[in-house]
Scaffold this motif. Structure first.
Motif, PDB file in Angstrom:
ATOM      1  N   ASP A 121      -9.465  84.237-106.263  1.00 48.86           N
ATOM      2  CA  ASP A 121      -9.900  84.999-105.087  1.00 48.86           C
ATOM      3  C   ASP A 121     -11.104  85.872-105.422  1.00 48.86           C
ATOM      4  N   CYS A 122     -11.061  86.502-106.565  1.00 48.85           N
ATOM      5  CA  CYS A 122     -12.163  87.361-107.000  1.00 48.85           C
ATOM      6  C   CYS A 122     -13.442  86.539-107.175  1.00 48.85           C
ATOM      7  N   ARG A 123     -13.317  85.364-107.791  1.00 50.19           N
ATOM      8  CA  ARG A 123     -14.495  84.507-108.023  1.00 50.19           C
ATOM      9  C   ARG A 123     -15.109  84.043-106.706  1.00 50.19           C
ATOM     10  N   ARG A 124     -14.273  83.791-105.689  1.00 49.17           N
ATOM     11  CA  ARG A 124     -14.799  83.375-104.388  1.00 49.17           C
ATOM     12  C   ARG A 124     -15.649  84.474-103.757  1.00 49.17           C
ATOM     13  N   GLU A 125     -15.290  85.720-103.999  1.00 46.51           N
ATOM     14  CA  GLU A 125     -16.022  86.854-103.416  1.00 46.51           C
ATOM     15  C   GLU A 125     -17.141  87.369-104.311  1.00 46.51           C
ATOM     16  N   GLU A 126     -17.287  86.786-105.484  1.00 48.05           N
ATOM     17  CA  GLU A 126     -18.241  87.278-106.476  1.00 48.05           C
ATOM     18  C   GLU A 126     -19.689  87.242-105.977  1.00 48.05           C
ATOM     19  N   SER A 127     -20.031  86.254-105.191  1.00 42.13           N
ATOM     20  CA  SER A 127     -21.411  86.161-104.698  1.00 42.13           C
ATOM     21  C   SER A 127     -21.743  87.316-103.755  1.00 42.13           C
ATOM     22  N   LYS A 128     -20.735  87.838-103.054  1.00 43.96           N
ATOM     23  CA  LYS A 128     -20.949  88.953-102.138  1.00 43.96           C
ATOM     24  C   LYS A 128     -20.872  90.300-102.848  1.00 43.96           C
ATOM     25  N   VAL A 129     -19.947  90.417-103.782  1.00 46.08           N
ATOM     26  CA  VAL A 129     -19.655  91.709-104.412  1.00 46.08           C
ATOM     27  C   VAL A 129     -20.435  91.903-105.712  1.00 46.08           C
TER      28      VAL A 129
ATOM     29  N   TRP B 269     -18.016  92.074-129.516  1.00 50.95           N
ATOM     30  CA  TRP B 269     -17.579  92.114-128.124  1.00 50.95           C
ATOM     31  C   TRP B 269     -18.468  91.234-127.256  1.00 50.95           C
ATOM     32  N   LYS B 270     -17.834  90.379-126.448  1.00 48.85           N
ATOM     33  CA  LYS B 270     -18.549  89.546-125.482  1.00 48.85           C
ATOM     34  C   LYS B 270     -18.382  90.212-124.124  1.00 48.85           C
ATOM     35  N   ARG B 271     -19.492  90.541-123.478  1.00 52.17           N
ATOM     36  CA  ARG B 271     -19.439  91.213-122.176  1.00 52.17           C
ATOM     37  C   ARG B 271     -18.616  90.379-121.195  1.00 52.17           C
ATOM     38  N   ILE B 272     -17.819  91.059-120.390  1.00 45.88           N
ATOM     39  CA  ILE B 272     -16.982  90.374-119.409  1.00 45.88           C
ATOM     40  C   ILE B 272     -17.435  90.751-118.004  1.00 45.88           C
ATOM     41  N   THR B 273     -17.063  89.922-117.054  1.00 48.32           N
ATOM     42  CA  THR B 273     -17.405  90.177-115.652  1.00 48.32           C
ATOM     43  C   THR B 273     -16.296  90.984-114.984  1.00 48.32           C
ATOM     44  N   ARG B 274     -16.554  91.397-113.768  1.00 46.91           N
ATOM     45  CA  ARG B 274     -15.570  92.140-112.984  1.00 46.91           C
ATOM     46  C   ARG B 274     -14.311  91.300-112.787  1.00 46.91           C
ATOM     47  N   CYS B 275     -14.482  90.035-112.472  1.00 45.93           N
ATOM     48  CA  CYS B 275     -13.332  89.161-112.235  1.00 45.93           C
ATOM     49  C   CYS B 275     -12.537  88.909-113.520  1.00 45.93           C
ATOM     50  N   GLU B 276     -13.215  88.808-114.635  1.00 47.52           N
ATOM     51  CA  GLU B 276     -12.503  88.647-115.899  1.00 47.52           C
ATOM     52  C   GLU B 276     -11.678  89.891-116.217  1.00 47.52           C
ATOM     53  N   LEU B 277     -12.216  91.069-115.903  1.00 44.15           N
ATOM     54  CA  LEU B 277     -11.461  92.297-116.120  1.00 44.15           C
ATOM     55  C   LEU B 277     -10.261  92.362-115.172  1.00 44.15           C
ATOM     56  N   VAL B 278     -10.435  91.901-113.958  1.00 42.12           N
ATOM     57  CA  VAL B 278      -9.316  91.849-113.008  1.00 42.12           C
ATOM     58  C   VAL B 278      -8.225  90.938-113.558  1.00 42.12           C
ATOM     59  N   ARG B 279      -8.605  89.771-114.041  1.00 42.50           N
ATOM     60  CA  ARG B 279      -7.623  88.815-114.588  1.00 42.50           C
ATOM     61  C   ARG B 279      -6.928  89.385-115.816  1.00 42.50           C
ATOM     62  N   ALA B 280      -7.707  89.963-116.727  1.00 41.24           N
ATOM     63  CA  ALA B 280      -7.128  90.533-117.941  1.00 41.24           C
ATOM     64  C   ALA B 280      -6.176  91.677-117.611  1.00 41.24           C
ATOM     65  N   SER B 281      -6.568  92.529-116.686  1.00 42.21           N
ATOM     66  CA  SER B 281      -5.702  93.648-116.291  1.00 42.21           C
ATOM     67  C   SER B 281      -4.402  93.139-115.689  1.00 42.21           C
ATOM     68  N   CYS B 282      -4.493  92.105-114.890  1.00 44.21           N
ATOM     69  CA  CYS B 282      -3.308  91.514-114.278  1.00 44.21           C
ATOM     70  C   CYS B 282      -2.380  90.939-115.344  1.00 44.21           C
ATOM     71  N   ILE B 283      -2.927  90.175-116.263  1.00 40.23           N
ATOM     72  CA  ILE B 283      -2.119  89.568-117.326  1.00 40.23           C
ATOM     73  C   ILE B 283      -1.484  90.647-118.192  1.00 40.23           C
ATOM     74  N   LEU B 284      -2.268  91.649-118.551  1.00 41.30           N
ATOM     75  CA  LEU B 284      -1.727  92.706-119.399  1.00 41.30           C
ATOM     76  C   LEU B 284      -0.631  93.487-118.692  1.00 41.30           C
ATOM     77  N   THR B 285      -0.775  93.702-117.397  1.00 38.76           N
ATOM     78  CA  THR B 285       0.205  94.484-116.652  1.00 38.76           C
ATOM     79  C   THR B 285       1.437  93.663-116.297  1.00 38.76           C
ATOM     80  N   MET B 286       1.234  92.489-115.705  1.00 37.91           N
ATOM     81  CA  MET B 286       2.353  91.726-115.156  1.00 37.91           C
ATOM     82  C   MET B 286       3.043  90.816-116.171  1.00 37.91           C
ATOM     83  N   VAL B 287       2.302  90.330-117.153  1.00 42.44           N
ATOM     84  CA  VAL B 287       2.877  89.350-118.069  1.00 42.44           C
ATOM     85  C   VAL B 287       3.233  89.984-119.405  1.00 42.44           C
ATOM     86  N   ARG B 288       2.293  90.719-119.968  1.00 42.46           N
ATOM     87  CA  ARG B 288       2.500  91.239-121.319  1.00 42.46           C
ATOM     88  C   ARG B 288       2.985  92.686-121.377  1.00 42.46           C
TER      89      ARG B 288
END
Length: 99
Positions: free
Chosen positions: A35-43, A64-83
């Protein structure tokens, strides 16, 4: 003997529930990322939060490899909900690695 069987059965049920929760959590995070990637062109790919996170991690980890907003959203989700883990530079990088 029956207490041992009951305890073993309870442990098996708990392990099965944890494994199922992990898979459903990852699917939720994958949908959120899509969902985040679909909106990336606008945001855009970066905002203040991601910029600060990349700057901080870049200062403390020269690989460190720079990450995008959507990658941070995904990582935050995985860290919170899964790990159930903190959003440190190391944890974010590990959560974004392919399985």
């Amino acid at each position: 003997m029956s207490k041992l069987v009951f305890t073993l059965a309870l442990c098996c049920i708990l392990v099965a529930q944890i494994l199922a929760q992990d898979a459903s959590g990852r699917r939720f995070c994958d949908r959120l990322f899509d969902d985040c990637r679909r909106e990336e062109s606008k945001v855009g790919t970066e905002d203040d939060t991601v910029g600060l996170f990349n700057a901080y991690c870049g200062r403390h980890d020269r690989n460190w490899k720079r990450i995008t907003r959507c990658e941070l959203v995904r990582a935050s989700c995985i860290l919170t909900m899964v790990r159930c883990d903190n959003g440190t530079c190391k944890n974010v990088a590990e959560s974004l690695r392919p399985n």
